[in-house]
Motif scaffolding. Structure first.
Motif, mmCIF file in Angstrom:
data_model
loop_
_atom_site.group_PDB
_atom_site.id
_atom_site.type_symbol
_atom_site.label_atom_id
_atom_site.label_comp_id
_atom_site.label_asym_id
_atom_site.label_seq_id
_atom_site.Cartn_x
_atom_site.Cartn_y
_atom_site.Cartn_z
ATOM 1 N N ALA A 116 0.831 -1.205 0.000
ATOM 2 C CA ALA A 116 0.000 0.000 0.000
ATOM 3 C C ALA A 116 0.873 1.266 0.000
ATOM 4 O O ALA A 116 0.595 2.228 -0.720
ATOM 5 N N LEU A 117 1.939 1.254 0.815
ATOM 6 C CA LEU A 117 2.815 2.424 0.865
ATOM 7 C C LEU A 117 3.611 2.572 -0.421
ATOM 8 O O LEU A 117 3.840 3.686 -0.900
ATOM 9 N N LEU A 118 4.057 1.461 -0.990
ATOM 10 C CA LEU A 118 4.784 1.527 -2.257
ATOM 11 C C LEU A 118 3.880 2.089 -3.362
ATOM 12 O O LEU A 118 4.312 2.907 -4.183
ATOM 13 N N GLU A 119 2.623 1.684 -3.360
ATOM 14 C CA GLU A 119 1.666 2.235 -4.340
ATOM 15 C C GLU A 119 1.501 3.742 -4.128
ATOM 16 O O GLU A 119 1.427 4.508 -5.092
ATOM 17 N N SER A 120 1.460 4.167 -2.846
ATOM 18 C CA SER A 120 1.260 5.595 -2.576
ATOM 19 C C SER A 120 2.412 6.437 -3.112
ATOM 20 O O SER A 120 2.223 7.589 -3.502
ATOM 21 N N ILE A 121 3.635 5.866 -3.138
ATOM 22 C CA ILE A 121 4.786 6.613 -3.664
ATOM 23 C C ILE A 121 4.562 6.965 -5.131
ATOM 24 O O ILE A 121 4.587 8.137 -5.530
ATOM 25 N N PHE A 122 4.322 5.939 -5.955
ATOM 26 C CA PHE A 122 4.223 6.166 -7.401
ATOM 27 C C PHE A 122 2.900 6.855 -7.771
ATOM 28 O O PHE A 122 2.871 7.725 -8.652
ATOM 29 N N ARG A 123 1.831 6.516 -7.058
ATOM 30 C CA ARG A 123 0.544 7.126 -7.389
ATOM 31 C C ARG A 123 0.542 8.624 -7.082
ATOM 32 O O ARG A 123 0.069 9.444 -7.879
ATOM 33 N N ASN A 124 1.110 9.008 -5.919
ATOM 34 C CA ASN A 124 1.149 10.424 -5.561
ATOM 35 C C ASN A 124 2.059 11.223 -6.493
ATOM 36 O O ASN A 124 1.749 12.361 -6.852
ATOM 37 N N LEU A 125 3.207 10.636 -6.892
ATOM 38 C CA LEU A 125 4.101 11.343 -7.803
ATOM 39 C C LEU A 125 3.450 11.551 -9.169
ATOM 40 O O LEU A 125 3.571 12.630 -9.775
ATOM 41 N N ILE A 126 2.757 10.528 -9.663
ATOM 42 C CA ILE A 126 2.070 10.664 -10.961
ATOM 43 C C ILE A 126 0.925 11.664 -10.841
ATOM 44 O O ILE A 126 0.746 12.544 -11.696
ATOM 45 N N ASP A 127 0.121 11.556 -9.760
ATOM 46 C CA ASP A 127 -0.999 12.487 -9.564
ATOM 47 C C ASP A 127 -0.499 13.923 -9.448
ATOM 48 O O ASP A 127 -1.122 14.865 -9.956
#
Length: 473
Positions: A363-374
């Protein structure tokens, strides 16, 4: 004052060392003195016994009368008094003609008694009653119970001869003084470590700040003292760091609470206005009602995102060590996020990520890439977003957008920091996205930086501690 030490440790140790040293040297000197005196006594006794033996030998061969033999031996030895005593203790001959002939029984004399028991005997200094003088007596048992006794006058020269050499005394005093000086230097080195440790203990008891200022001597005690002080300083620094971190957490919590309150006020106020208008003005046109309903929906989404981000960042702050981790395929994880994000943007998202496996929280790894893309989609105005990684886990996420002004770059990972507050809220941002990214990267053993490079580029490293997951051809 109660408990006060009246004598310093150095003084006590030095006095103990000096006392032991002087006692040992004193014992040695007494022993050596008596040993030397006994040696000189034996030497003189041996010389006199040789005279006695020659007299006995001459008497045994009958070369001359006993008196003549004694007279000849007396003449050959200047000042030597020769006495011949029979079995009953009577004096048969005495060459001291200047005094009355001795008539007392001589079997009670110590040297005569020893000679009759052991064959020889001597007395170092004894007063003669017959001529009122002191002699060194040496007696030997001859034939038929006869005792031949030679006596050397106990003159000043003889006393000096029998006295131990005083040079030994001065030599031992010099050696003892040198040993005392060495003892002083050695105990001073020891006491220096003890004194500094004592000073350290007083400062530690008072809670004063301790620095590793003074060097301890390079010996075992100094090494132990350095280790103790270093361990205390390290423990004290860890304690201070823990206190600082705890204070930082308290400050961040207060700041987070204030920021949350501030962030919630705007959507809640907007929702309240929309609900009041829908409740109080039922005659509003349908278009207006739909507009207020859309506003309610958007603000509800914004609140939901804010609460979700707050929950995430609070969980990372308070339970980073308790976050569950499992082997995660980063390549597949990034691929899935890219596919989802591509569906809601016209910007082209490309990825170049080799097979990588990390022991992490998905979940935290997803938050890294998702937040940077968003973040790139919402604020940069870019047309391309690129995600790259090497086999060691070094990542870059870059876009070709407008970038960020240099004065804002050091602050973009701070919580609720916004470059353009109006634009950020209009885009639905909570102000926590990049703070979540920074914490998530840190939890996975890395750090993240940002810089302008024909757009905005984020660089970070994730600790890849498992071998790559094999892929079927």
């Amino acid at each position: 004052m109660a408990g006060r030490i009246s004598i310093s440790f150095h003084s006590r140790v030095l006095l103990t060392v000096l006392l032991l040293c002087w006692v040992l040297v004193g014992i040695f000197m007494v022993f050596q003195y008596h040993r030397e005196k006994e040696f000189k006594t034996q030497l003189l006794d041996t010389e006199l016994q040789m005279h006695n033996l020659r007299i006995i030998d001459a008497m045994r061969h009958g070369d001359a009368a006993m008196e003549d033999i004694a007279v000849d031996m007396g003449k050959s030895s200047d000042g030597l008094r020769i006495t011949i005593i029979d079995r009953e203790g009577n004096v048969m001959y005495d060459n001291n003609s200047s005094t009355p002939f001795p008539t007392a029984n001589h079997n009670t004399r110590p040297e005569v008694t020893d000679a009759r028991r052991h064959g020889t005997g001597h007395t170092i200094e004894r007063h003669s009653e017959s001529d009122d003088a002191d002699y060194f007596y040496s007696a030997r048992l001859g034939d038929n119970g006869t005792v031949v006794r030679s006596a050397a006058p106990y003159t000043h020269e003889l006393e000096e001869f029998l006295r131990a050499d005083s040079s030994l005394l001065w030599t031992m005093l010099a050696v003892t003084s040198i040993i005392s000086l060495i003892g002083y230097i050695a105990t001073r080195r020891i006491s220096k470590s003890i004194t500094r440790l004592n000073s350290f203990a007083r400062k530690a008891e008072k809670g004063e700040r301790i620095f590793e200022e003074e060097a301890f001597p390079n010996d075992e005690l100094g090494s132990i003292a350095r280790h103790i002080v270093r361990l205390y300083i390290q423990r004290d620094e860890r304690h201070r760091e823990a206190m600082r971190q705890e204070q930082d957490k308290i400050r961040l919590k207060k700041q987070l609470t204030n920021n949350i309150n501030h962030e919630i006020k705007t959507p809640v106020a907007s929702m309240m206005v929309s609900l009041e208008l829908l409740r109080d003005c039922p005659e509003l046109p349908e278009e207006k009602k739909d507009e207020f309903i859309d506003r309610l929906y958007n603000n509800t989404r914004r609140l939901s995102s804010l609460l979700k981000d707050v929950s995430t960042i609070t969980r990372m702050d308070e339970g980073a060590d308790m976050i569950n981790k499992e082997p995660t395929d980063l390549s597949e994880l990034v691929k899935g996020i890219v596919e989802e994000e591509q569906m809601r943007t016209d910007a082209l998202i490309t990825m170049h990520v080799p097979p990588l496996t990390i022991n992490g929280n998905q979940a935290l790894l997803e938050s890294i890439f998702r937040n940077l893309i968003d973040n790139a989609i919402a604020y940069s105005g870019c047309t391309e977003i690129t995600i790259r990684a090497d086999e060691e886990g070094n990542f870059t996420v870059s876009d070709n957008g407008c970038g960020v002004a240099d004065e804002h770059l050091p602050h973009i990972f701070e919580r609720f920091y916004r470059i353009d507050k109006g634009r950020s809220r209009a885009a639905g941002g909570t102000g926590l996205g990049l703070a979540i990214v920074r914490n998530a990267v840190s939890i996975h053993g890395g750090t993240i930086t940002a810089r302008n490079d024909n757009g905005l580029t984020f660089r970070f490293r994730l600790c890849v501690d498992l071998p790559p997951t094999p892929h079927n051809a």
